[in-house]
Scaffold this active site. Structure first.
Site, PDB file in Angstrom:
ATOM      1  N   TYR A 218      57.039  -0.916 -29.410  1.00 28.80           N
ATOM      2  CA  TYR A 218      57.261   0.288 -29.333  1.00 28.80           C
ATOM      3  C   TYR A 218      55.668   1.100 -30.428  1.00 28.80           C
ATOM      4  O   TYR A 218      56.065   2.467 -30.498  1.00 28.80           O
ATOM      5  CB  TYR A 218      58.978   0.674 -29.681  1.00 28.80           C
ATOM      6  CG  TYR A 218      59.713  -0.108 -28.711  1.00 28.80           C
ATOM      7  CD1 TYR A 218      59.249   1.504 -27.465  1.00 28.80           C
ATOM      8  CD2 TYR A 218      60.361  -0.938 -28.290  1.00 28.80           C
ATOM      9  CE1 TYR A 218      60.350   0.976 -26.244  1.00 28.80           C
ATOM     10  CE2 TYR A 218      61.162  -1.020 -26.471  1.00 28.80           C
ATOM     11  CZ  TYR A 218      60.941  -0.072 -26.023  1.00 28.80           C
ATOM     12  OH  TYR A 218      61.784  -0.857 -25.017  1.00 28.80           O
ATOM     13  N   HIS A 365      52.828  -6.680 -15.882  1.00 26.95           N
ATOM     14  CA  HIS A 365      53.255  -5.843 -16.081  1.00 26.95           C
ATOM     15  C   HIS A 365      52.708  -5.005 -17.264  1.00 26.95           C
ATOM     16  O   HIS A 365      52.734  -4.095 -17.712  1.00 26.95           O
ATOM     17  CB  HIS A 365      54.568  -6.572 -16.621  1.00 26.95           C
ATOM     18  CG  HIS A 365      55.756  -5.836 -17.601  1.00 26.95           C
ATOM     19  ND1 HIS A 365      55.806  -4.393 -17.722  1.00 26.95           N
ATOM     20  CD2 HIS A 365      55.987  -5.721 -18.773  1.00 26.95           C
ATOM     21  CE1 HIS A 365      57.370  -4.604 -17.850  1.00 26.95           C
ATOM     22  NE2 HIS A 365      56.325  -4.392 -19.182  1.00 26.95           N
ATOM     23  N   HIS A 367      50.308  -4.695 -18.716  1.00 22.46           N
ATOM     24  CA  HIS A 367      48.771  -4.354 -18.009  1.00 22.46           C
ATOM     25  C   HIS A 367      48.592  -2.583 -18.234  1.00 22.46           C
ATOM     26  O   HIS A 367      48.500  -1.209 -18.018  1.00 22.46           O
ATOM     27  CB  HIS A 367      47.707  -4.519 -17.180  1.00 22.46           C
ATOM     28  CG  HIS A 367      46.772  -5.369 -17.981  1.00 22.46           C
ATOM     29  ND1 HIS A 367      47.167  -7.021 -17.930  1.00 22.46           N
ATOM     30  CD2 HIS A 367      45.115  -5.276 -18.756  1.00 22.46           C
ATOM     31  CE1 HIS A 367      46.168  -7.888 -18.119  1.00 22.46           C
ATOM     32  NE2 HIS A 367      45.329  -6.700 -18.856  1.00 22.46           N
ATOM     33  N   ARG A 428      50.325 -17.364 -14.983  1.00 17.76           N
ATOM     34  CA  ARG A 428      49.225 -16.753 -16.961  1.00 17.76           C
ATOM     35  C   ARG A 428      49.156 -17.888 -17.402  1.00 17.76           C
ATOM     36  O   ARG A 428      48.926 -18.748 -17.081  1.00 17.76           O
ATOM     37  CB  ARG A 428      50.148 -15.593 -17.068  1.00 17.76           C
ATOM     38  CG  ARG A 428      51.002 -16.278 -18.173  1.00 17.76           C
ATOM     39  CD  ARG A 428      52.285 -14.831 -18.540  1.00 17.76           C
ATOM     40  NE  ARG A 428      50.544 -14.727 -19.708  1.00 17.76           N
ATOM     41  CZ  ARG A 428      52.003 -14.148 -21.115  1.00 17.76           C
ATOM     42  NH1 ARG A 428      52.825 -13.795 -21.208  1.00 17.76           N
ATOM     43  NH2 ARG A 428      50.801 -13.145 -21.524  1.00 17.76           N
ATOM     44  N   ARG A 429      47.903 -17.540 -18.169  1.00 18.14           N
ATOM     45  CA  ARG A 429      47.286 -18.039 -18.842  1.00 18.14           C
ATOM     46  C   ARG A 429      46.266 -19.810 -18.645  1.00 18.14           C
ATOM     47  O   ARG A 429      46.777 -20.479 -18.821  1.00 18.14           O
ATOM     48  CB  ARG A 429      48.054 -18.790 -20.004  1.00 18.14           C
ATOM     49  CG  ARG A 429      48.305 -17.216 -20.674  1.00 18.14           C
ATOM     50  CD  ARG A 429      49.502 -17.025 -22.303  1.00 18.14           C
ATOM     51  NE  ARG A 429      49.243 -16.511 -23.081  1.00 18.14           N
ATOM     52  CZ  ARG A 429      49.978 -16.388 -23.950  1.00 18.14           C
ATOM     53  NH1 ARG A 429      51.255 -17.603 -24.502  1.00 18.14           N
ATOM     54  NH2 ARG A 429      49.394 -15.795 -25.386  1.00 18.14           N
TER      55      ARG A 429
HETATM   56  C1  HEM Z   1      38.883  -4.500 -18.457  1.00 21.38           C
HETATM   57  C2  HEM Z   1      39.431  -4.150 -18.306  1.00 21.38           C
HETATM   58  C3  HEM Z   1      40.844  -5.459 -18.377  1.00 21.38           C
HETATM   59  C4  HEM Z   1      40.422  -6.543 -17.757  1.00 21.38           C
HETATM   60  C5  HEM Z   1      39.632  -6.916 -16.560  1.00 21.38           C
HETATM   61  C6  HEM Z   1      41.757  -7.336 -17.658  1.00 21.38           C
HETATM   62  C7  HEM Z   1      42.049  -8.642 -17.334  1.00 21.38           C
HETATM   63  C8  HEM Z   1      42.928  -9.543 -18.308  1.00 21.38           C
HETATM   64  C9  HEM Z   1      42.801 -10.580 -17.278  1.00 21.38           C
HETATM   65  C10 HEM Z   1      42.749 -11.929 -16.255  1.00 21.38           C
HETATM   66  C11 HEM Z   1      44.308 -10.936 -18.254  1.00 21.38           C
HETATM   67  C12 HEM Z   1      45.581 -12.732 -18.056  1.00 21.38           C
HETATM   68  C13 HEM Z   1      44.669 -13.953 -18.216  1.00 21.38           C
HETATM   69  C14 HEM Z   1      45.543 -15.270 -18.209  1.00 21.38           C
HETATM   70  O1  HEM Z   1      46.608 -14.658 -18.291  1.00 21.38           O
HETATM   71  O2  HEM Z   1      44.976 -16.318 -18.088  1.00 21.38           O
HETATM   72  C15 HEM Z   1      44.503 -10.373 -19.094  1.00 21.38           C
HETATM   73  C16 HEM Z   1      45.697 -10.338 -19.913  1.00 21.38           C
HETATM   74  C17 HEM Z   1      45.779 -10.067 -21.194  1.00 21.38           C
HETATM   75  N1  HEM Z   1      45.409  -8.623 -21.225  1.00 21.38           N
HETATM   76 FE1  HEM Z   1      43.652  -7.074 -20.247  1.00 21.38          FE
HETATM   77  N2  HEM Z   1      42.500  -6.586 -18.753  1.00 21.38           N
HETATM   78  C18 HEM Z   1      41.854  -5.417 -19.305  1.00 21.38           C
HETATM   79  C19 HEM Z   1      41.937  -4.652 -20.226  1.00 21.38           C
HETATM   80  C20 HEM Z   1      43.117  -4.884 -21.211  1.00 21.38           C
HETATM   81  C21 HEM Z   1      43.754  -3.993 -22.340  1.00 21.38           C
HETATM   82  C22 HEM Z   1      43.355  -2.461 -21.629  1.00 21.38           C
HETATM   83  C23 HEM Z   1      44.878  -4.654 -22.747  1.00 21.38           C
HETATM   84  C24 HEM Z   1      45.705  -4.138 -23.489  1.00 21.38           C
HETATM   85  C25 HEM Z   1      45.033  -2.667 -24.242  1.00 21.38           C
HETATM   86  C26 HEM Z   1      45.335  -5.599 -22.536  1.00 21.38           C
HETATM   87  C27 HEM Z   1      45.674  -6.339 -22.879  1.00 21.38           C
HETATM   88  C28 HEM Z   1      45.790  -7.873 -22.078  1.00 21.38           C
HETATM   89  C29 HEM Z   1      46.953  -8.431 -22.767  1.00 21.38           C
HETATM   90  C30 HEM Z   1      47.890  -8.508 -24.204  1.00 21.38           C
HETATM   91  C31 HEM Z   1      46.964 -10.218 -21.997  1.00 21.38           C
HETATM   92  C32 HEM Z   1      47.462 -11.733 -22.580  1.00 21.38           C
HETATM   93  C33 HEM Z   1      46.630 -12.571 -23.015  1.00 21.38           C
HETATM   94  C34 HEM Z   1      47.811 -13.761 -23.466  1.00 21.38           C
HETATM   95  O3  HEM Z   1      47.888 -13.580 -22.286  1.00 21.38           O
HETATM   96  O4  HEM Z   1      47.451 -14.200 -24.570  1.00 21.38           O
HETATM   97  N3  HEM Z   1      43.999  -5.669 -21.651  1.00 21.38           N
HETATM   98  N4  HEM Z   1      43.506  -9.489 -19.337  1.00 21.38           N
END
Ligand code: HEM
Ligand SMILES: [Cu+2]
Length: 533
Positions: A218, A365, A367, A428-429
């Site tokens: 929030y 979710h 994203h 995930r992860r």
């Molecule tokens: C260029 C755009 C983006 C791409 C291609 C992208 C891609 C990804 C992917 C593939 C994962 C999953 C990794 C995994 O679980 O193994 C991930 C996790 C995540 N993304 Fe993004 N993402 C993008 C933008 C963003 C934005 C704008 C945010 C938030 C403002 C964000 C926040 C997160 C968070 C918090 C995780 C979780 C990390 C974790 O599990 O510890 N992402 N992203």
């Protein structure tokens, strides 16, 4: 009125947030390619370094610095006040130092603990120290804003709190409700663990973390919603459908954003199901605030359409300024917020959570929520406020118009595929879903479709960052730095008395958390040895 200290704060924090977004986006691209079978093979240690960087930069740094910058802008321009210079400068310096320390730990590969840093995984002490310093910086920041607000309030007792200010104050109240959980976890458990190898009770630490982790959501969303309430009616040349409803929403966020954290621990053992149930029920009350927001915005869109003579039942959807980059960004962010909100209700459902927990459904979710409802709104706000903040008009209006649509399309493809893949159980992860062999064929092709969406998303991010970069260097200069935002004063109502809602919030937090913590402590802790990831 001169805002030189404030303007410097705004510029530095917002530019710093863009740098984080850019680096975080690059990490996102690497993850995307590594996660998709047969595309990019990287060492798991590197994958987790990148994933930690992405999570921290995106979820904490990009959002927090942008929010602080915008909060200073709104507070000074709407209330026409200056902020305490010492507090403002020291908050900025501490926040930057804290972030840079944590970033050093992450980028040197010594903090591959992800942005949730669950113990017993152990990171370098700099990581936790950096987090602690950043939080102290934000607390000082909150004090600077509160002091300015309270002194304004003293001389404007009969006036309602202007809605954007209400949003800023609600954001900071939620932040102050949330961060003690993080502070306790870091100081009591994580720093001793990291410095001296002290054993940690995993459940206790996780419960403190999620005490912080849900209201964090929030902390991101309230500023985005405030920007919708403020900007959309202005673009449409009308009034918000109901300002009272908007304030009720902020109050609901203040009351119910914190006592719900255990909905992130529905699968954790050691917490009595009745407490999980209580937090689930409270989660549905915080969902009401989101429904009211959706209603208020949609009603504003329809109202403006009818005021201009529109008569068709659904004409208010099409007949909006969709070719205005600011409206397009906010409007598309709002649509995705609606879709993500429905997903959120599924996450919070006690029984359905077991199906989606720890799958890429969750990645899909958040994203939609922080990655789009919040991020795309902040991008749109940048297009709107660039003249005020940077003294320059956006370099390319055309790129600024393409960008939100690309983000929307990319996100729909990316997040929908991950939602579906999550239902098929794709974890995930991890960078190597193939190691789970044999795997459902759905995992492979859904990852591939998600990759296409992610690439479009990345392209949109590149357009945004380069447009802003060019704006800073070459955007048409325009002098608006000293300008105020005028909001007509309205009479004070019961919804402008925040004290009572804060008291209710504290009571509810105690009710919701006292029993789970008593359970944890009376049973006795079972600390385990920390280990490197
Ligand atoms: C260029 C755009 C983006 C791409 C291609 C992208 C891609 C990804 C992917 C593939 C994962 C999953 C990794 C995994 O679980 O193994 C991930 C996790 C995540 N993304 Fe993004 N993402 C993008 C933008 C963003 C934005 C704008 C945010 C938030 C403002 C964000 C926040 C997160 C968070 C918090 C995780 C979780 C990390 C974790 O599990 O510890 N992402 N992203
Ligand atoms: Cu939550």
């Amino acid at each position: 009125m001169s805002y030189s200290t404030e303007n410097r704060f705004i510029k530095i924090s917002i530019i710093f947030s863009f740098i984080s977004l850019a680096l975080g986006g690059l990490f996102g691209l690497i993850q995307l390619l590594a996660r998709t079978p047969y595309i990019l093979n990287i060492d798991p240690q590197i994958y987790y370094m990148v994933l930690t960087g992405h999570g921290v930069l995106m979820a904490i740094v990009w959002t927090a610095f942008f929010i602080m910058g915008i909060a200073v802008f709104v507070t000074t321009r709407v209330l026409k006040v200056n902020l305490n210079k010492v507090l403002l400068n020291s908050s900025l310096i501490l926040s930057l130092i804290g972030t840079i320390l944590a970033a050093i730990a992450i980028l040197s590969g010594q903090a591959n603990v992800l942005y949730t840093f669950y113990p017993p995984l152990k990171a370098h002490p700099l990581f936790y120290l950096g987090a602690a310093i950043l939080v102290i910086g934000t607390w000082i920041f909150a004090v600077a804003i509160f002091l300015a607000f309270l002194s304004w309030r003293k001389s404007h007792k009969k006036e309602a709190i202007p809605l954007p200010i209400y949003g800023v104050i609600a954001t900071l109240i939620v932040w102050l409700e949330a961060t003690p959980g993080l502070a306790i976890e870091v100081l009591k458990d994580l720093i001793p663990m990291s410095l001296f190898g002290s054993p940690v009770d995993v459940l206790e630490a996780r419960t403190y973390f999620w005490y912080f982790g849900h209201p964090l959501v929030y902390f991101w969303l309230i500023p985005a919603i405030t920007l919708w309430y403020f900007t959309i009616p202005r673009i449409l040349n009308t009034e918000l459908f109901s300002e009272t409803m908007a304030k009720v929403v902020f109050i609901l966020f203040i009351i119910t954003s914190t006592p719900v954290g255990i909905h992130h621990q529905l699968v954790d053992t050691g917490i009595d199901p009745s407490y999980k149930y209580l937090h689930t029920v409270l989660t549905y009350t915080v969902a009401i605030a989101s429904f009211l927001t959706a209603f208020n915005i949609i009603a504003t869109l329809e109202k403006s359409y009818r005021e201009k003579g529109g008569r068709k039942l659904f004409g208010w959807i099409k007949n909006q300024p969709w070719n205005n980059p600011v409206f397009a960004s906010l409007g598309l962010a709002f649509i995705i917020f609606g879709l993500g909100g429905i997903g959120g209700i599924i996450n919070a459902s006690y029984s359905l959570n077991y199906i989606v927990h720890n799958t890429v459904w969750i990645v899909g979710h958040f994203h939609t929520m922080v990655g789009t409802a919040v991020t795309l709104t902040f991008m749109g706000a940048t297009y709107l406020l660039s003249p005020f903040i940077f003294g320059r008009n956006i370099f390319s209006g055309r790129l600024a118009l393409w960008q939100p649509y690309l983000w929307f399309v990319g996100m729909m493809i990316f997040s929908l595929s991950y939602h579906i893949a999550g239902i098929f159980g794709m974890p995930r992860r991890t960078s190597s879903i193939l190691s789970y062999s044999p795997i459902p064929s759905e995992w492979v092709y859904l990852s591939q479709i998600a990759m296409i969406g992610g690439l479009i998303l990345f392209l949109s991010g590149v357009l945004f960052i380069s447009n802003i970069g060019l704006t800073l260097i070459k955007g048409p200069v325009i002098s608006m730095n000293g300008e105020s935002l005028n909001i007509d004063p309205k009479p004070n109502t019961m919804f402008d008395n925040l004290k009572i809602w804060i008291i209710i919030a504290v009571i509810l937090i105690i009710v919701a958390y006292i029993l789970p913590f008593m359970e944890i402590y009376t049973r006795g802790l079972s600390p385990v040895q920390p280990r490197l990831p």
